[in-house]
Design a protein around this motif. Structure first.
Motif, PDB file in Angstrom:
ATOM      1  N   MET A  67       5.855   9.769  19.319  1.00  0.00           N
ATOM      2  CA  MET A  67       4.796  10.770  19.444  1.00  0.00           C
ATOM      3  C   MET A  67       4.583  11.513  18.122  1.00  0.00           C
ATOM      4  SD  MET A  67       6.816  13.574  21.814  1.00  0.00           S
ATOM      5  CE  MET A  67       5.792  14.985  21.487  1.00  0.00           C
ATOM      6  N   GLU A  68       5.654  11.694  17.347  1.00  0.00           N
ATOM      7  CA  GLU A  68       5.520  12.335  16.045  1.00  0.00           C
ATOM      8  C   GLU A  68       5.062  11.339  14.980  1.00  0.00           C
ATOM      9  OE1 GLU A  68       9.117  14.293  15.017  1.00  0.00           O
ATOM     10  OE2 GLU A  68       8.970  15.791  16.630  1.00  0.00           O
ATOM     11  N   LEU A  69       5.528  10.097  15.096  1.00  0.00           N
ATOM     12  CA  LEU A  69       5.168   9.080  14.104  1.00  0.00           C
ATOM     13  C   LEU A  69       3.663   8.850  14.045  1.00  0.00           C
ATOM     14  CD1 LEU A  69       6.351   6.850  12.147  1.00  0.00           C
ATOM     15  CD2 LEU A  69       6.059   5.292  14.074  1.00  0.00           C
ATOM     16  N   VAL A  70       3.033   8.652  15.210  1.00  0.00           N
ATOM     17  CA  VAL A  70       1.597   8.356  15.210  1.00  0.00           C
ATOM     18  C   VAL A  70       0.783   9.591  14.842  1.00  0.00           C
ATOM     19  CG1 VAL A  70       1.808   6.454  16.834  1.00  0.00           C
ATOM     20  CG2 VAL A  70       1.431   8.753  17.716  1.00  0.00           C
ATOM     21  N   ARG A  71       1.381  10.772  15.018  1.00  0.00           N
ATOM     22  CA  ARG A  71       0.722  12.002  14.574  1.00  0.00           C
ATOM     23  C   ARG A  71       0.745  12.098  13.044  1.00  0.00           C
ATOM     24  NH1 ARG A  71       3.509  16.249  17.945  1.00  0.00           N
ATOM     25  NH2 ARG A  71       2.455  15.633  19.853  1.00  0.00           N
ATOM     26  N   ASP A  72       1.872  11.735  12.464  1.00  0.00           N
ATOM     27  CA  ASP A  72       2.034  11.830  11.012  1.00  0.00           C
ATOM     28  C   ASP A  72       1.328  10.706  10.273  1.00  0.00           C
ATOM     29  OD1 ASP A  72       3.615  14.019  11.527  1.00  0.00           O
ATOM     30  OD2 ASP A  72       5.525  12.948  11.269  1.00  0.00           O
ATOM     31  N   TYR A  73       1.200   9.532  10.927  1.00  0.00           N
ATOM     32  CA  TYR A  73       0.601   8.367  10.275  1.00  0.00           C
ATOM     33  C   TYR A  73      -0.503   7.787  11.171  1.00  0.00           C
ATOM     34  CZ  TYR A  73       4.590   8.621   7.119  1.00  0.00           C
ATOM     35  OH  TYR A  73       5.515   9.047   6.203  1.00  0.00           O
ATOM     36  N   GLY A  82       0.819  -1.207   0.000  1.00  0.00           N
ATOM     37  CA  GLY A  82       0.000   0.000   0.000  1.00  0.00           C
ATOM     38  C   GLY A  82       0.854   1.257   0.000  1.00  0.00           C
ATOM     39  N   ASP A  83       0.209   2.376  -0.228  1.00  0.00           N
ATOM     40  CA  ASP A  83       0.924   3.646  -0.294  1.00  0.00           C
ATOM     41  C   ASP A  83       1.234   4.196   1.088  1.00  0.00           C
ATOM     42  OD1 ASP A  83      -1.141   4.604  -3.106  1.00  0.00           O
ATOM     43  OD2 ASP A  83       0.827   3.620  -3.075  1.00  0.00           O
ATOM     44  N   THR A  84       0.387   3.916   2.075  1.00  0.00           N
ATOM     45  CA  THR A  84       0.532   4.518   3.395  1.00  0.00           C
ATOM     46  C   THR A  84       0.888   3.457   4.426  1.00  0.00           C
ATOM     47  OG1 THR A  84      -1.152   6.161   2.825  1.00  0.00           O
ATOM     48  CG2 THR A  84      -0.600   5.925   5.151  1.00  0.00           C
ATOM     49  N   PRO A  85       1.996   3.624   5.173  1.00  0.00           N
ATOM     50  CA  PRO A  85       2.331   2.667   6.238  1.00  0.00           C
ATOM     51  C   PRO A  85       1.194   2.571   7.253  1.00  0.00           C
ATOM     52  CG  PRO A  85       4.171   4.135   5.802  1.00  0.00           C
ATOM     53  CD  PRO A  85       2.993   4.681   5.049  1.00  0.00           C
ATOM     54  N   SER A  86       0.914   1.343   7.690  1.00  0.00           N
ATOM     55  CA  SER A  86      -0.176   1.142   8.637  1.00  0.00           C
ATOM     56  C   SER A  86       0.078  -0.124   9.429  1.00  0.00           C
ATOM     57  CB  SER A  86      -1.520   1.036   7.902  1.00  0.00           C
ATOM     58  OG  SER A  86      -1.508  -0.090   7.025  1.00  0.00           O
ATOM     59  N   GLY A  87      -0.766  -0.339  10.457  1.00  0.00           N
ATOM     60  CA  GLY A  87      -0.685  -1.564  11.234  1.00  0.00           C
ATOM     61  C   GLY A  87      -0.087  -1.353  12.611  1.00  0.00           C
ATOM     62  N   LEU A  88      -0.047  -2.442  13.382  1.00  0.00           N
ATOM     63  CA  LEU A  88       0.425  -2.422  14.768  1.00  0.00           C
ATOM     64  C   LEU A  88       1.903  -2.814  14.828  1.00  0.00           C
ATOM     65  CD1 LEU A  88      -0.062  -2.391  17.895  1.00  0.00           C
ATOM     66  CD2 LEU A  88      -0.730  -4.807  17.667  1.00  0.00           C
ATOM     67  N   VAL A  89       2.682  -2.039  15.592  1.00  0.00           N
ATOM     68  CA  VAL A  89       4.071  -2.371  15.881  1.00  0.00           C
ATOM     69  C   VAL A  89       4.181  -2.612  17.377  1.00  0.00           C
ATOM     70  CG1 VAL A  89       6.467  -1.612  15.826  1.00  0.00           C
ATOM     71  CG2 VAL A  89       4.915  -0.944  13.985  1.00  0.00           C
ATOM     72  N   ARG A  90       4.623  -3.813  17.769  1.00  0.00           N
ATOM     73  CA  ARG A  90       4.747  -4.166  19.182  1.00  0.00           C
ATOM     74  C   ARG A  90       6.224  -4.131  19.583  1.00  0.00           C
ATOM     75  NH1 ARG A  90       3.028  -8.931  21.483  1.00  0.00           N
ATOM     76  NH2 ARG A  90       2.252  -7.748  23.252  1.00  0.00           N
ATOM     77  N   LEU A  91       6.533  -3.320  20.598  1.00  0.00           N
ATOM     78  CA  LEU A  91       7.912  -3.124  21.028  1.00  0.00           C
ATOM     79  C   LEU A  91       8.071  -3.463  22.501  1.00  0.00           C
ATOM     80  CD1 LEU A  91       8.452   0.403  19.439  1.00  0.00           C
ATOM     81  CD2 LEU A  91       9.124  -1.787  18.450  1.00  0.00           C
TER      82      LEU A  91
END
Length: 297
Positions: free
Chosen positions: A114-120, A89-98
């Motif tokens: 905090m910036e990543l989830v704001r941007d995506y 897909g064009d837009t990154p999506s989904g769950l990342v578990r850390l």
């Protein structure tokens, strides 16, 4: 297998991972009673119990452990295929578990996430803070943030922070009463605030180095914790000397709440790395996170 049974098995895996019906329900976005009902239905369908339940805890039965062993490879393969499709897909999506220590979350992960989830908005990040080294496959984590020396040989590691140095610190009032240690051997005469990373692991021995000379001290004192922030708090209140990474106490040192000792015995070493398995398909969301976290110093 019916489709509803596949869903029931997913619920079971979530309960087994969380070890708690309430946490599993929160993660799945359903009620606790719905989770309990699903597990009862699954056990009735299978003909054996998969979970032991008490008023305080949930654990897997022997048959439940065997079921997890049978399910995990298949579920990981499904997740891998889904991530491959998402990456198209064009837009990154989904769950990342850390999984990471609270220190790594505070100083490394949070400013970026905090910036990543704001941007995506289609990316979701789950963070598990734990001082012990969690197994990525067992916890079904996508990646971990660890100090370089704690990265296993089977993992790919990407630097996400600068070199780090340890800091031995104590409250000025404590040092006025007990004296200032000038050599690691002097710690034998001091109260040290000890870290134990896991309930069954040995207490952490303090490691020092100066001009190629390495010294490891087995320290002791009245308090043991499994989180660095509590060690720092106890040091602030005059209970002894604690030994943590410098970023965790830099503000206290500047403010005069803590005083650093043995600084000439604390040489910098390789800092935090994000590590992940080479055998697992990388999602577009994790790839983006790694790119943003990568330390380019």
């Amino acid at each position: 297998m019916r489709r509803d049974e596949l869903g029931d098995l997913t619920v079971f895996m979530t309960v087994a991972e969380e070890g708690n019906f309430t946490r599993a329900a929160n993660r799945l976005g359903v009620s606790q009673s719905a989770v309990s009902h699903t597990i009862r239905r699954l056990e009735a369908s299978l003909g054996f119990r998969v979970l032991n339940r008490t008023s305080r805890s949930v654990s897997t039965t022997d048959m439940g452990e065997k079921l997890i062993g049978a399910l995990r490879p298949g579920l990981e393969q499904i997740e891998t295929r889904i991530e491959e499709l998402r990456s198209m897909g064009d837009t990154p999506s989904g769950l990342v578990r850390l999984t990471a220590s609270a220190t790594a979350v505070r100083f490394i992960l949070w400013p970026v996430i905090m910036e990543l989830v704001r941007d995506y908005p289609d990316i979701q990040v789950e963070i598990n803070t734990n001082s012990r080294l969690a197994d990525l496959a067992e916890g079904r984590f996508d990646a971990a943030v660890r100090l370089a020396e704690m990265v296993g040989p089977d993992l790919i590691a990407v630097p996400v922070g600068p070199a780090v140095e340890m800091a031995a610190v104590a409250a000025p009032t404590y040092l006025e009463q007990r004296g200032v240690p000038l050599h690691p051997a002097d710690l034998d005469r001091h109260d040290c605030i000890v870290m134990r990373f896991g309930a069954t692991s040995a207490a952490y021995d303090w490691e020092f180095e100066r001009k190629g000379e390495e010294i490891v001290r087995k320290v002791s004192g009245p308090l043991l914790f499994n989180e660095a922030e509590f060690c720092v708090q106890a040091a602030r209140e005059g209970y002894g000397i604690c030994y943590v990474t410098l970023p965790e106490v830099a503000a206290d040192i500047r403010a005069g709440r803590l005083r650093r000792v043995l600084s000439d015995w604390c040489e910098p070493f390789d800092g935090f790395h994000l590590c992940y398995s080479s055998r697992r398909q990388m999602s577009s969301a994790l790839r983006l996170l790694i790119d943003r976290l990568r330390y380019r110093g």
